[in-house]
Design an enzyme around this catalytic site. Structure first.
Site, mmCIF file in Angstrom:
data_model
loop_
_atom_site.group_PDB
_atom_site.id
_atom_site.type_symbol
_atom_site.label_atom_id
_atom_site.label_comp_id
_atom_site.label_asym_id
_atom_site.label_seq_id
_atom_site.Cartn_x
_atom_site.Cartn_y
_atom_site.Cartn_z
ATOM 1 N N TRP A 95 -6.395 45.292 -17.058
ATOM 2 C CA TRP A 95 -5.631 44.193 -16.454
ATOM 3 C C TRP A 95 -5.360 44.419 -14.969
ATOM 4 O O TRP A 95 -4.321 44.042 -14.463
ATOM 5 C CB TRP A 95 -4.314 43.979 -17.217
ATOM 6 C CG TRP A 95 -4.508 43.998 -18.690
ATOM 7 C CD1 TRP A 95 -5.186 43.062 -19.439
ATOM 8 C CD2 TRP A 95 -4.084 44.994 -19.615
ATOM 9 N NE1 TRP A 95 -5.196 43.421 -20.759
ATOM 10 C CE2 TRP A 95 -4.522 44.592 -20.900
ATOM 11 C CE3 TRP A 95 -3.363 46.188 -19.493
ATOM 12 C CZ2 TRP A 95 -4.274 45.343 -22.054
ATOM 13 C CZ3 TRP A 95 -3.112 46.928 -20.639
ATOM 14 C CH2 TRP A 95 -3.563 46.519 -21.888
ATOM 15 N N HIS A 96 -6.337 44.990 -14.254
ATOM 16 C CA HIS A 96 -6.139 45.297 -12.837
ATOM 17 C C HIS A 96 -7.244 44.744 -11.953
ATOM 18 O O HIS A 96 -7.714 45.438 -11.045
ATOM 19 C CB HIS A 96 -6.063 46.818 -12.641
ATOM 20 C CG HIS A 96 -5.013 47.490 -13.458
ATOM 21 N ND1 HIS A 96 -5.153 48.770 -13.957
ATOM 22 C CD2 HIS A 96 -3.787 47.054 -13.877
ATOM 23 C CE1 HIS A 96 -4.075 49.099 -14.642
ATOM 24 N NE2 HIS A 96 -3.234 48.077 -14.614
ATOM 25 N N PRO A 97 -7.714 43.508 -12.132
ATOM 26 C CA PRO A 97 -8.706 42.976 -11.193
ATOM 27 C C PRO A 97 -8.094 42.804 -9.808
ATOM 28 O O PRO A 97 -6.960 42.322 -9.670
ATOM 29 C CB PRO A 97 -9.094 41.624 -11.810
ATOM 30 C CG PRO A 97 -7.914 41.235 -12.645
ATOM 31 C CD PRO A 97 -7.346 42.523 -13.167
#
Length: 539
Positions: free
Chosen positions: A475-477
């Site tokens: 969940w770190h784009p």
């Protein structure tokens, strides 16, 4: 409804709430904060363990999926993003991480003046209300609460001991003088409740007369007078409305929507936009490029102690007791997002700083989203934990681009996980390190078996195939509107969009590269610094 403002901010997430607070302080400027989702709140959003419910709730989550990932056996990866006040800080894992100081120095060395560690440290301190007992390098009294987790079970303690036994030193505060080592996690949690940017920055100032907050008002495009951004077009209460910005439009919609709005407004790769019938405002080829994300891969284990989420979900009695413990004292496993401890370590001795993150989660399941079905609880039926890892600074690059002029259509997202062979090698080293920790006597005393995939699956080829079949996002784009002065960069060091006026991007999409294991706190710091830049330029 008021339609004219000094500043219009698109997106009320980790960056937008900060900007709305800082730009409206003092009452000099009128500010509009525009959010596509609803207001935040409710039991599941405030309870840390509620994260498992939020991911599946389309009312507060954008249910994005990547395109088939070619290096991951063609699977599409679910990318949930926050859709409410607070944005992804209202649905995330709440892990509080500043990042490796040397990484920010690399940003500055690459030509991004003002973005080195010494430049940013005052902002990191300004943001946080750090735990008691942490040193002078930590901030006290800031808007974002930072606390150690309250759940410290025997298995998590053994994970820390086993990591030390495998050569990773203990670090009591990875947000302190050094970032590497193993230790207890810190969270954006206050008094047992999630503490989002809406909680820390927006709600305390909601009554300011010069601050207008619009929810359920998705932005459709940016408006221009010549080369200057003059406002935005939104859909609100069934009508299309224009909001005018006398000074600036600020995109804080995140790494998926900020590049999307630029492209919908004619800013991006000219040939691509022409093919969609969009009039070109400014040819800026870097828009939507350079996308980076963490690929999380993990092992699952059956354990011999009933201290896991699996045990709470498989027994109404245990689950009920845990709920009472949480409601009465804001303690226990429900006061966590299931993860308790992590380690940052180097994949090889010649790395300049830690490039692997290893962590323990107090549940095991077929995937990390805990999909419920009619056959029983979403977790495994036995007491289980997960040991996961990812490469902190992946070299693979992807993209996010619109495929339609329709503002409601999701863009195409391609992370290109494992596109760079070095990422595969580093991830494999991470999985080997997890196995080393699992087999260490401190950890092995709790483990009955490796339930997925099983210790028998052990060759490099088998482990790589396993990672490709089961890997999921962390969940770190980030980085899709990269800061810099090169031909593929989108904003300058003051976060102004190259070639245009009155338009900035201030969110995690501007990162030149991945800064940390978790991106929420660096995003908030970016917004604090960005707000100062906006106010300085206003003079």
């Amino acid at each position: 409804m008021k339609r004219d403002f000094d500043y219009v901010i698109v997106g009320a997430g980790s960056a937008g709430c900060v900007l709305a607070n800082r730009l409206s302080a003092g009452g000099k400027y009128s500010v509009a904060l525009v959010e596509a989702g609803p207001r935040d709140g409710g039991f599941w959003m405030t309870m840390p363990m509620g994260i498992g419910k939020l991911w599946q709730d389309s009312r507060v989550v954008w249910d994005y999926w990547t395109q088939p990932e070619q290096r991951l056996t063609g699977q599409k990866i679910f990318w949930p993003r926050g859709k409410a006040l607070g944005g992804s800080s209202s649905i995330n894992g709440m892990i509080f991480v500043r990042g490796e100081p040397k990484r920010y120095d690399e940003w500055r060395a690459a030509g991004n003046t003002g973005w080195g560690w010494d430049d940013l440290l005052p902002y990191f301190k300004k943001v946080e209300d750090a735990p008691k007992g942490t040193g002078a390098i930590r901030g006290k009294g800031g808007p974002m609460s930072c606390t150690y987790g309250v759940y410290r079970d025997a298995i998590s303690r053994s994970f820390i001991d086993a990591a030390q036994g495998s050569g990773i030193p203990f670090n009591p505060d990875y947000n302190g003088e050094k970032s590497d080592g193993v230790g207890w996690l810190q969270f954006t949690i206050r008094n047992g409740r999630r503490w989002s940017t809406a909680s820390g920055y927006l709600h305390p100032v909601a009554g300011r007369p010069n601050l207008t907050v619009l929810t359920e008002a998705p932005c459709q495009r940016i408006l221009f007078d010549g080369p200057r951004a003059s406002g935005i077009e939104i859909s609100h209460q069934g009508t299309v409305t224009q909001l005018r910005a006398r000074r600036e439009v600020i995109l804080s919609a995140g790494p998926i929507v900020s590049p999307k709005l630029l492209e919908l407004s004619g800013i991006g790769q000219a040939q691509r936009l022409k093919g969609l019938g969009i009039d070109i405002r400014h040819d800026l080829p870097g828009v939507g490029e350079n996308l980076i994300d963490h690929l999380h891969t993990r092992f699952n284990y059956e354990v011999n102690k009933k201290v896991t989420l699996n045990d709470l979900l498989s027994s109404k009695l245990r689950g009920g007791r845990a709920l009472v413990t949480y409601l009465l004292g804001r303690r226990g496993l429900m006061a966590t997002p299931t993860v308790t401890a992590h380690a940052m370590t180097r994949s090889t001795p010649d790395q300049p700083y830690a490039d692997l993150k290893l962590q323990i989660a107090m549940y095991s399941a077929k995937d990390r989203y805990l999909d419920a079905d009619s056959s029983g609880p979403p977790t495994d039926r036995f007491s289980g934990i997960g040991l996961g890892q990812f490469q902190i600074y992946p070299k693979s690059r992807g993209s996010v681009h619109i495929t339609s002029r329709d503002p409601a259509a999701h863009p195409d997202m391609n992370a290109n996980y494992f596109d760079d062979p070095q990422d595969v090698d580093t991830a494999l080293r991470g999985m080997r390190k997890l196995r080393e920790i699992a087999r260490h006597p401190e950890m092995a005393q709790h483990i009955i078996r490796e339930s997925d995939p099983g210790f028998d699956l052990d060759s490099d080829a088998e482990l790589i195939d396993f990672m490709k079949r089961t890997g999921q996002t962390s969940w770190h784009p980030v980085c899709s509107c990269r800061m810099g002065q090169g031909p593929m960069d989108v904003v300058d060091a003051r976060l102004r969009v190259h070639g245009l006026q009155g338009l900035r991007v201030i969110d995690s999409s501007i990162f030149p590269d991945m800064p940390a294991t978790n991106t929420n706190i660096p995003t908030i710091v970016t917004a604090e610094k960005g707000a100062d830049m906006v106010l300085e330029d206003a003079k």
